[in-house]
Design an enzyme around this catalytic site. Structure first.
Site, PDB file in Angstrom:
ATOM      1  N   SER A 200       0.869  -1.184   0.000  1.00  0.00           N
ATOM      2  CA  SER A 200       0.000   0.000   0.000  1.00  0.00           C
ATOM      3  C   SER A 200       0.900   1.226   0.000  1.00  0.00           C
ATOM      4  CB  SER A 200      -0.865  -0.002   1.264  1.00  0.00           C
ATOM      5  OG  SER A 200      -1.490   1.262   1.415  1.00  0.00           O
TER       6      SER A 200
ATOM      7  N   TYR B 193      -1.479  -1.164  10.809  1.00  0.00           N
ATOM      8  CA  TYR B 193      -1.701  -1.560   9.411  1.00  0.00           C
ATOM      9  C   TYR B 193      -0.556  -1.041   8.530  1.00  0.00           C
ATOM     10  CZ  TYR B 193      -3.552  -1.609   4.684  1.00  0.00           C
ATOM     11  OH  TYR B 193      -3.687  -1.801   3.334  1.00  0.00           O
TER      12      TYR B 193
HETATM   13  N1  LIG Z   1      -8.886  -0.951  -0.404  1.00  0.00           N
HETATM   14  C1  LIG Z   1      -7.867  -0.122  -0.239  1.00  0.00           C
HETATM   15  O1  LIG Z   1      -8.042   1.118  -0.124  1.00  0.00           O
HETATM   16  C2  LIG Z   1      -6.439  -0.668  -0.237  1.00  0.00           C
HETATM   17  C3  LIG Z   1      -5.387   0.256  -0.392  1.00  0.00           C
HETATM   18  C4  LIG Z   1      -4.093  -0.211  -0.406  1.00  0.00           C
HETATM   19  C5  LIG Z   1      -3.837  -1.559  -0.241  1.00  0.00           C
HETATM   20  N2  LIG Z   1      -4.857  -2.448  -0.076  1.00  0.00           N
HETATM   21  C6  LIG Z   1      -4.530  -3.871   0.113  1.00  0.00           C
HETATM   22  O2  LIG Z   1      -5.161  -4.624  -0.908  1.00  0.00           O
HETATM   23  C7  LIG Z   1      -5.392  -5.950  -0.442  1.00  0.00           C
HETATM   24  C8  LIG Z   1      -6.836  -6.340  -0.744  1.00  0.00           C
HETATM   25  O3  LIG Z   1      -7.689  -5.474  -0.020  1.00  0.00           O
HETATM   26  P1  LIG Z   1      -9.160  -5.092  -0.514  1.00  0.00           P
HETATM   27  O4  LIG Z   1      -9.221  -3.612  -0.546  1.00  0.00           O
HETATM   28  O5  LIG Z   1      -9.527  -5.848  -1.709  1.00  0.00           O
HETATM   29  O6  LIG Z   1      -9.999  -5.556   0.780  1.00  0.00           O
HETATM   30  P2  LIG Z   1     -11.319  -6.473   0.937  1.00  0.00           P
HETATM   31  O7  LIG Z   1     -12.317  -6.105  -0.088  1.00  0.00           O
HETATM   32  O8  LIG Z   1     -11.685  -6.364   2.383  1.00  0.00           O
HETATM   33  O9  LIG Z   1     -10.762  -7.952   0.634  1.00  0.00           O
HETATM   34  C9  LIG Z   1      -9.873  -8.576   1.530  1.00  0.00           C
HETATM   35  C10 LIG Z   1      -9.725 -10.028   1.140  1.00  0.00           C
HETATM   36  O10 LIG Z   1      -8.808 -10.654   2.056  1.00  0.00           O
HETATM   37  C11 LIG Z   1      -9.410 -11.867   2.532  1.00  0.00           C
HETATM   38  N3  LIG Z   1      -8.932 -12.190   3.875  1.00  0.00           N
HETATM   39  C12 LIG Z   1      -8.926 -11.386   4.964  1.00  0.00           C
HETATM   40  N4  LIG Z   1      -8.463 -12.060   6.027  1.00  0.00           N
HETATM   41  C13 LIG Z   1      -8.171 -13.320   5.598  1.00  0.00           C
HETATM   42  C14 LIG Z   1      -7.661 -14.483   6.225  1.00  0.00           C
HETATM   43  N5  LIG Z   1      -7.359 -14.505   7.537  1.00  0.00           N
HETATM   44  N6  LIG Z   1      -7.476 -15.602   5.481  1.00  0.00           N
HETATM   45  C15 LIG Z   1      -7.779 -15.593   4.151  1.00  0.00           C
HETATM   46  N7  LIG Z   1      -8.249 -14.520   3.498  1.00  0.00           N
HETATM   47  C16 LIG Z   1      -8.455 -13.403   4.223  1.00  0.00           C
HETATM   48  C17 LIG Z   1     -10.912 -11.578   2.510  1.00  0.00           C
HETATM   49  O11 LIG Z   1     -11.654 -12.773   2.385  1.00  0.00           O
HETATM   50  P3  LIG Z   1     -12.442 -13.552   3.557  1.00  0.00           P
HETATM   51  O12 LIG Z   1     -13.000 -12.527   4.492  1.00  0.00           O
HETATM   52  O13 LIG Z   1     -13.477 -14.323   2.802  1.00  0.00           O
HETATM   53  O14 LIG Z   1     -11.407 -14.426   4.194  1.00  0.00           O
HETATM   54  C18 LIG Z   1     -11.031 -10.784   1.205  1.00  0.00           C
HETATM   55  O15 LIG Z   1     -11.123 -11.669   0.122  1.00  0.00           O
HETATM   56  C19 LIG Z   1      -5.057  -5.948   1.048  1.00  0.00           C
HETATM   57  O16 LIG Z   1      -3.776  -6.488   1.237  1.00  0.00           O
HETATM   58  C20 LIG Z   1      -5.059  -4.470   1.410  1.00  0.00           C
HETATM   59  O17 LIG Z   1      -4.216  -4.189   2.494  1.00  0.00           O
HETATM   60  C21 LIG Z   1      -6.162  -2.028  -0.080  1.00  0.00           C
END
Ligand SMILES: NC(=O)c1ccc[n+]([C@@H]2O[C@H](COP(=O)([O-])OP(=O)(O)OC[C@H]3O[C@@H](n4cnc5c(N)ncnc54)[C@H](OP(=O)(O)O)[C@@H]3O)[C@@H](O)[C@H]2O)c1
Length: 260
Positions: A141, A154
């Protein structure tokens, strides 16, 4: 690398960036191994991709468990015979003062964002070394390069991802295995509702990218073996301005967090 017919594992595939990445890679003809805890979401995703080229394998489980990461990779290799790319995408956010975080939440966040990534990487590396090729893509990120109030742990977890990835890149520099860091900024996903502490959107003057835009950056990183990837020009600009004026940016972002 040609994405068509390749074998790609995507963690965190039940929502957001992971789901969008799986859709795009399937459209491009990859065989995709999808994983997350919510088996029903994975099954829906597999169903919705019927008719596209390549095959899908859903393996539901918790990436915080070392044994599960081993099982995930073993299932992928048993099904497809190889793993070309691992996308370490599963992640969990935070919007709570560090002083108020429960010990179990501290453990959950680090186990998900850091240890889970390590377990999956350790499980896949022996296979990539045996194949003589592979790519590990770690979703970091822009806040891994500078902290935000209410998200200190985080941000630190993403800094850990950056350092682990860069060290691994050095350890693998005499192999044909690439380690890629992707730095999304604010992205429209379920991240804000899934995170620990306060839910909802963070106030910010910067817009949010779509999960599909991040997915395209990930696909390009695979196609062209990129190793450092920003999703938008303003994420890149923010990161570089921050390097020049870190204390001023601390002050501005601290003020924004106080009034949130
Ligand atoms: N959205 C943003 O603004 C943003 C910005 C920068 C970076 N990121 C990064 O992008 C990545 C994806 O985030 P996102 O925005 O797509 O979030 P999201 O929509 O909340 O998706 C998160 C995913 O991670 C899975 N997950 C969480 N805990 C888990 C566990 N213990 N075991 C297996 N799977 C798990 C969730 O699935 P289940 O709940 O079904 O397990 C879900 O599929 C993350 O690494 C996040 O830090 C996001």
């Amino acid at each position: 690398m040609d994405i068509k017919n390749s074998v790609i594992i995507v963690t965190g595939a039940s929502a957001g960036i992971g789901e969008a990445t799986v859709r795009l890679l399937a459209e491009m003809g990859a065989n995709v191994v999808i994983t997350a805890r919510r088996a029903d979401r994975l099954a829906q995703l597999v169903d919705s991709l019927a008719g596209l080229p390549g095959r899908r394998l859903a393996v539901a489980g918790d990436i915080r468990e070392n044994a599960f990461a081993k099982e995930l990779v073993a299932r992928a290799v048993a099904e497809f015979g190889r793993v070309d790319v691992l996308v370490n995408n599963a992640g969990l956010g935070q919007r709570i003062f560090l002083s108020e975080m429960a010990p179990e939440d501290v453990t959950t966040l680090l186990d998900t964002n850091v240890n889970g990534l390590i377990w999956a990487t350790q499980a896949v590396l022996p296979h990539m070394k045996k194949q003589g090729s592979g790519q590990i893509i770690n979703i970091s990120s822009i806040v891994g390069q500078r902290p935000l109030a209410l998200s200190g742990l985080y941000c630190a977890s993403k800094t850990a991802v950056n350092f682990i990835s860069r060290a691994l890149r050095m350890e693998l520099q005499h192999s044909s295995i690439t380690v890629t860091l992707v730095y999304p900024g604010r992205t429209l996903t379920e991240f804000g509702t899934a995170r620990l502490g306060g839910k909802g959107d963070n106030p910010s003057p910067i817009g949010r990218a779509s999960a599909e835009k991040v997915a395209k950056s990930i696909a390009r990183a695979i196609r062209y073996h990129r190793i450092e990837v920003y999703v938008t020009w303003y994420d890149w600009l923010f990161t570089h301005i921050n390097r020049l004026f870190p204390r001023s940016i601390d002050w501005i972002l601290g003020k924004a967090a106080r009034f949130a």
